[in-house]
Design a protein around this motif. Sequence first.
Motif, PDB file in Angstrom:
ATOM      1  N   GLU A 630      17.052  -9.252   6.790  1.00  0.00           N
ATOM      2  CA  GLU A 630      17.198  -9.027   8.223  1.00  0.00           C
ATOM      3  C   GLU A 630      15.834  -8.760   8.864  1.00  0.00           C
ATOM      4  O   GLU A 630      15.514  -9.277   9.914  1.00  0.00           O
ATOM      5  N   ARG A 631      15.076  -7.926   8.161  1.00  0.00           N
ATOM      6  CA  ARG A 631      13.744  -7.577   8.658  1.00  0.00           C
ATOM      7  C   ARG A 631      12.878  -8.829   8.817  1.00  0.00           C
ATOM      8  O   ARG A 631      12.216  -9.054   9.828  1.00  0.00           O
ATOM      9  N   GLU A 632      12.902  -9.690   7.807  1.00  0.00           N
ATOM     10  CA  GLU A 632      12.101 -10.914   7.830  1.00  0.00           C
ATOM     11  C   GLU A 632      12.568 -11.872   8.935  1.00  0.00           C
ATOM     12  O   GLU A 632      11.761 -12.495   9.620  1.00  0.00           O
ATOM     13  N   LEU A 633      13.893 -11.964   9.060  1.00  0.00           N
ATOM     14  CA  LEU A 633      14.432 -12.855  10.090  1.00  0.00           C
ATOM     15  C   LEU A 633      14.003 -12.393  11.471  1.00  0.00           C
ATOM     16  O   LEU A 633      13.513 -13.181  12.291  1.00  0.00           O
ATOM     17  N   ARG A 634      14.162 -11.128  11.726  1.00  0.00           N
ATOM     18  CA  ARG A 634      13.815 -10.618  13.059  1.00  0.00           C
ATOM     19  C   ARG A 634      12.306 -10.718  13.298  1.00  0.00           C
ATOM     20  O   ARG A 634      11.858 -10.961  14.416  1.00  0.00           O
ATOM     21  N   VAL A 721      10.488  -9.690  23.937  1.00  0.00           N
ATOM     22  CA  VAL A 721       9.985  -9.504  22.572  1.00  0.00           C
ATOM     23  C   VAL A 721      10.252  -8.065  22.149  1.00  0.00           C
ATOM     24  O   VAL A 721       9.939  -7.134  22.887  1.00  0.00           O
ATOM     25  N   ASP A 722      10.871  -7.896  20.974  1.00  0.00           N
ATOM     26  CA  ASP A 722      11.013  -6.563  20.387  1.00  0.00           C
ATOM     27  C   ASP A 722       9.759  -6.312  19.554  1.00  0.00           C
ATOM     28  O   ASP A 722       9.619  -6.821  18.443  1.00  0.00           O
ATOM     29  N   GLU A 723       8.839  -5.558  20.135  1.00  0.00           N
ATOM     30  CA  GLU A 723       7.528  -5.386  19.499  1.00  0.00           C
ATOM     31  C   GLU A 723       7.643  -4.793  18.097  1.00  0.00           C
ATOM     32  O   GLU A 723       6.872  -5.140  17.209  1.00  0.00           O
ATOM     33  N   ALA A 724       8.625  -3.912  17.952  1.00  0.00           N
ATOM     34  CA  ALA A 724       8.780  -3.285  16.627  1.00  0.00           C
ATOM     35  C   ALA A 724       9.173  -4.329  15.599  1.00  0.00           C
ATOM     36  O   ALA A 724       8.661  -4.338  14.469  1.00  0.00           O
ATOM     37  N   ALA A 725      10.062  -5.249  16.000  1.00  0.00           N
ATOM     38  CA  ALA A 725      10.484  -6.294  15.067  1.00  0.00           C
ATOM     39  C   ALA A 725       9.366  -7.281  14.804  1.00  0.00           C
ATOM     40  O   ALA A 725       9.300  -7.883  13.731  1.00  0.00           O
ATOM     41  N   ARG A 728       4.753  -5.894  11.350  1.00  0.00           N
ATOM     42  CA  ARG A 728       5.035  -5.620   9.944  1.00  0.00           C
ATOM     43  C   ARG A 728       4.374  -4.331   9.533  1.00  0.00           C
ATOM     44  O   ARG A 728       3.288  -4.009   9.996  1.00  0.00           O
ATOM     45  N   ASP A 729       5.033  -3.609   8.635  1.00  0.00           N
ATOM     46  CA  ASP A 729       4.420  -2.384   8.116  1.00  0.00           C
ATOM     47  C   ASP A 729       3.369  -2.755   7.090  1.00  0.00           C
ATOM     48  O   ASP A 729       2.312  -2.158   6.998  1.00  0.00           O
ATOM     49  N   THR A 730       3.729  -3.745   6.270  1.00  0.00           N
ATOM     50  CA  THR A 730       2.760  -4.161   5.270  1.00  0.00           C
ATOM     51  C   THR A 730       2.225  -5.531   5.660  1.00  0.00           C
ATOM     52  O   THR A 730       2.846  -6.268   6.413  1.00  0.00           O
ATOM     53  N   VAL A 731       1.088  -5.815   5.140  1.00  0.00           N
ATOM     54  CA  VAL A 731       0.458  -7.055   5.506  1.00  0.00           C
ATOM     55  C   VAL A 731      -0.237  -7.623   4.272  1.00  0.00           C
ATOM     56  O   VAL A 731      -0.724  -6.873   3.429  1.00  0.00           O
ATOM     57  N   THR A 732      -0.192  -8.918   4.151  1.00  0.00           N
ATOM     58  CA  THR A 732      -0.895  -9.555   3.051  1.00  0.00           C
ATOM     59  C   THR A 732      -2.268  -9.960   3.540  1.00  0.00           C
ATOM     60  O   THR A 732      -2.386 -10.762   4.466  1.00  0.00           O
ATOM     61  N   ILE A 733      -3.281  -9.374   2.951  1.00  0.00           N
ATOM     62  CA  ILE A 733      -4.621  -9.748   3.420  1.00  0.00           C
ATOM     63  C   ILE A 733      -5.440 -10.297   2.264  1.00  0.00           C
ATOM     64  O   ILE A 733      -5.209  -9.996   1.098  1.00  0.00           O
ATOM     65  N   GLY A 734      -6.367 -11.113   2.631  1.00  0.00           N
ATOM     66  CA  GLY A 734      -7.227 -11.749   1.643  1.00  0.00           C
ATOM     67  C   GLY A 734      -8.284 -10.780   1.135  1.00  0.00           C
ATOM     68  O   GLY A 734      -8.754  -9.909   1.871  1.00  0.00           O
ATOM     69  N   VAL A 735      -8.624 -10.947  -0.127  1.00  0.00           N
ATOM     70  CA  VAL A 735      -9.706 -10.150  -0.697  1.00  0.00           C
ATOM     71  C   VAL A 735     -10.840 -11.103  -1.049  1.00  0.00           C
ATOM     72  O   VAL A 735     -10.658 -12.054  -1.813  1.00  0.00           O
ATOM     73  N   GLN A 736     -11.985 -10.856  -0.467  1.00  0.00           N
ATOM     74  CA  GLN A 736     -13.135 -11.708  -0.754  1.00  0.00           C
ATOM     75  C   GLN A 736     -14.107 -10.959  -1.652  1.00  0.00           C
ATOM     76  O   GLN A 736     -14.204  -9.735  -1.601  1.00  0.00           O
ATOM     77  N   VAL A 737     -14.805 -11.716  -2.481  1.00  0.00           N
ATOM     78  CA  VAL A 737     -15.955 -11.172  -3.183  1.00  0.00           C
ATOM     79  C   VAL A 737     -17.143 -12.012  -2.735  1.00  0.00           C
ATOM     80  O   VAL A 737     -17.125 -13.241  -2.881  1.00  0.00           O
TER      81      VAL A 737
END
Length: 791
Positions: A630-634, A721-725, A728-737
Amino acid sequence: GLYTFHEDPTKTKHYALTMFPYPSGNLHIGHWYANVAPDAHARWMRMRGYNVLFPMGFDAFGLPAENAAIKHGLNPATWTSSNIEHMLGQFKRMGTMIDWSRSFATCDPEYYRWNQWFFTEFFKRGLAYKKNGLVNWCPKDQTVLANEQVVDGRCERCGTPVERRHLSQWYLKITDYAEELLDFSDTDMPERVKAMQTNWIGKSVGAEITFDTPAGPETVFTTRPDTLMGATFLVLAPEHPKVPALTTPEQAEAVQTYVEAAGRKTDVERQQDLGEKTGVFTGSYATHPVTGHQLPIWVADYVLMTYGTGSIMAVPAHDERDFDFARKFGLEIREVIRPEGAMPLNPETADAAYTGEGVIVNSGEFDGLPGGKASIATVIERLEALGVAKAKTTYRLRDWLVSRQRYWGTPIPIVYCPEHGAQPVPEDQLPVKLPENVEFMPTGQSPLKLDREWMRATCPVCGGPAERDTDTMDTFVDSSWYMYRYLSPHDDQHPFDPAHAHLLPVDLYTGGIEHAILHLLYSRFWTKVMRDMGLTVQNEPFARLRNQGIILGEDNEKMSKSRGNVVDPDDLVREYGADTVRTYLMFIAPWELGGPWDPSGINGPAKWLSRVWALYFDEKAAGPEEGVTERELRYAVHTTLKKVGGDFERMSFNTIIAALMELTNTLVKAKRSPVFGTPAWEEALDIFGRMLAPVAPYIAEEIWRERGGTKSVHLQPWPEVDEAAATRDTVTIGVQVNGRVRGEVEISKTAAAEEALAAARAHPDVAKFTEGKQTVKEIYVPGRIINLVVK
RNA sequence: GCCGGUGUGGCGGAAUUGGUAGACGCACUCGACUCAAAAUCGAGCGGGAAACCGUAGGGGUUCGAGUCCCCUCACCGGCACCA
C-alpha cells in the motif's frame, strides 16, 4: 455547459489561445500537433479550478482563398465557409475543450468592420498614412508586399522574386514603436523569438554627419563617427534623389546607365552579385565638415536607399565594404584607427580594413582616444560642439505596408474627395462591405476598381461625390487584434467589450515559430497602439508565448503532397482513435522540438491505452504474484501526481505521458498484489483516471462513467498531492568511491552522517575499493549521495 | 559575417537545484501461450571478456560535471553590402 466559458468572479481567469488556422479545408497532422498539447494544458488548468477561456476562430482572408476560388470557379466566401464547416468537424473529433460559441472568421463583416474602425482611428492619429515610394511587388500575385513578407528576396507565399516599384501605398507607423518593441520585459517569449524580433528591428546607435555638396547639404548616418577623419569619399544609393543633381555632364551617361541597371535588378539578382563591388563617379565633390577636404561622390548599389539616409561616408581603412570599393576604383585609404602598438598603415600594401578597436590617429584633436565603442560618446559630443554631427539612432524596421491590390481582404475605409482629399469613412457607415460580384482575376489593378457602383461614395466633410479606396488590407491586420475579439465576438459597439477586459492579456499563447516576426511583432505593435488609445492597459498581448515544433514526414522532410510523405490525422483517428493520436503527438518528442513522424512509434501509446482500459475493467490478469505494498502504491501515485503537475506547468508534455505510462506499469503490478481491492487501490484508480483526463479525454470520460462517476471527469478537481504519501522514510542512495558509483545502500532519509557513512563502508562492493586505503574525505548529502574519497 | 538554438544507446528521448547517465517508449532478442501466426504476458537490451570506457571533441573548476567556465567542431533556424 461543459465547453462554454462564462464569467465567474469566484475563479481566477486563464486565457489560453492557440493561433487560429487558415481555412484551407483540412486539418493536417501539424494542426493536431499544435492544438492537442495546449488543449491538454487548458484542460488541466480548468481541473485546477481556473476559469479557462479557450477559443478558436479562422484566419479567413487572404490570397490562397482567392487563388483557390479562381482555380475552382467559386466565390472565395463560398469556398471559405465550406472549408470552415469541414474543419470544424475535424476539430471536434480531436476532442478539444475549445469554446466554439465564441468562434468567428475574420472575413465576417461583423469582424472586419473593426479592422476598418481601427484603420480610421490610426489614420486620425497619424499612424496610418499614404506615401509614394519604392515598394516590394510580387509579379505573380500581382500585389505589393510588406518587407516582412519578402523572404530572401522572394514572395513569402509563392516564391517569386520580388520586384521594386514606385507606388503610392498605405503604411502603418510601426516605427514609432521601434524602441518599445525591443523591450520584452512584460512578455515571456522564447529566446529565439526575442532575438529574431530584435534583429529585425535592427537598432544601430551612431551619429548623423552633414557634408556640403553642390546639390546642397547631404546627411549620412554612421555608427563609427570616430572614423570621420578617415572618410575619403561619399557613396549614394542609385535611387538617391540627389544623384541627378550631383551628376556632371561628363559623367551623365555612365551614371544614368548604372542607375537604370541597378533599378532593373530584383533583390534576388542583387544578392547573387553580392561581393563584387560596382559603382560610378558622379563627377561632384563633397566638403569634409572638419578638414574641408574635397571628397569624390560616387554612386554604388552596395549602399541601400532603404536604410539610414541612403548615403554614406566611406572610410576604406576601417570598413570592409568601403575598403573593397576603394581598392577596386583606386580611391584614397586613410588610416585613423591603429591597433595598439602597430606600425602606421601603408595604404599601398594594406590587404584589409581594420575594423577593431585601437587608438585614434591622424585625427587632430581626437588623436590618442581609444577607437571603437569606447569613445563614440565623447567623439559625438565634440562633433556636436563643432556643429557637424548629431547623435542618431537608426532602426532597420520599416513602416508596415498594409495595402494590397487583391480582392479577398478588408476594404480600406477611405474615400477621396476632389476637394478634401483622403477622408476616413465615418464610424456609422462601417463596415464598408466587400462587394460580392467582382471579377477578381489578378491584374495588378485592385479588383474593386472594376465595381464602379461600389466605388461611388460621398465625402464626409462636404457631402460631395467621392471615390472609395480600392485596395484591401494585409491579412496580418486581421490577426493583429483577434485575441481581443474573443472576449465579445458579436459586440457591435466596440472591437471588444471593455467589461471583459480583465480577461486580458492572453496568459498562454501558442503557435508556430514562422510567425516570430510577422504576426507577433504586428500584434505587439497593435496592442501598444490600443493601449495609447485607452482601449487596454496592457503593454503586451501575450503574457507567455510558446512555439511548438514541426512534425516532419517519415523521411525527415517537410510534409507535402508532392513528396508523398503526408500523414493524415483522419486516417489515424479511424485506425487508433483520437486519444491515441493525442497522446502519441504529446509523447513523440519535446513539444517545442517536433521531429520526423515515426509510424511504428504510435504502437506505444496505443498499447498503453489498452493496458489502461484493462487495468480498470479486465479480470485480474494471470501472471506472477507481485508484492506491491500500500505504501509503495501510494508513493507511486502521489509522486506521479506531483511530477505531472510540474510537467504541465513547464509544458513538458512528453514526460507527462512517460510518467503516466510508468505509473501504469506499477498499477499493473499492484493489481496482482495484495494491495488490490484495498482503499489505496481504489484511490489509485481514481487519481489515475483524473490525471488521464487532460491528455486522453475520451477514454478518461468512459472510465469515469463506467465507474459510476457523476457529471464528467473533466469537471472534477485535479487531485491534491498527499505530501506524506509522496515522501519516503528510507531512500536508496548511491555510494561512490572517488566519485565512482560502487554500490547503493538503503538508509533513513534523515540518517545522521555517521550512520550513513558506516552503512556505506560496510557495503561489500564498496569495501573492496576502500580496503587498505586511507580515507581523505567523506561526503554525505542526505537523500542524494555518499562519496568516500580515499588514497 | 552577426544573432539564437541544439549535439546523450540502433531510433525518439529522460535526468527540473552540480549528486547512482540512459526514465518512458519504438525497434530488436529470448521465453510463455498457440498446430502455427497475430495479439497478449514475462525476461533482456550503451560499449567491452574484464579492468574499465562512455552524454560532439579538447581543457578547467569540484569530493563529484550531460548539467558550471574556457576553447574547438558539427548541425538547425533567423538576419545579412544595414554603413
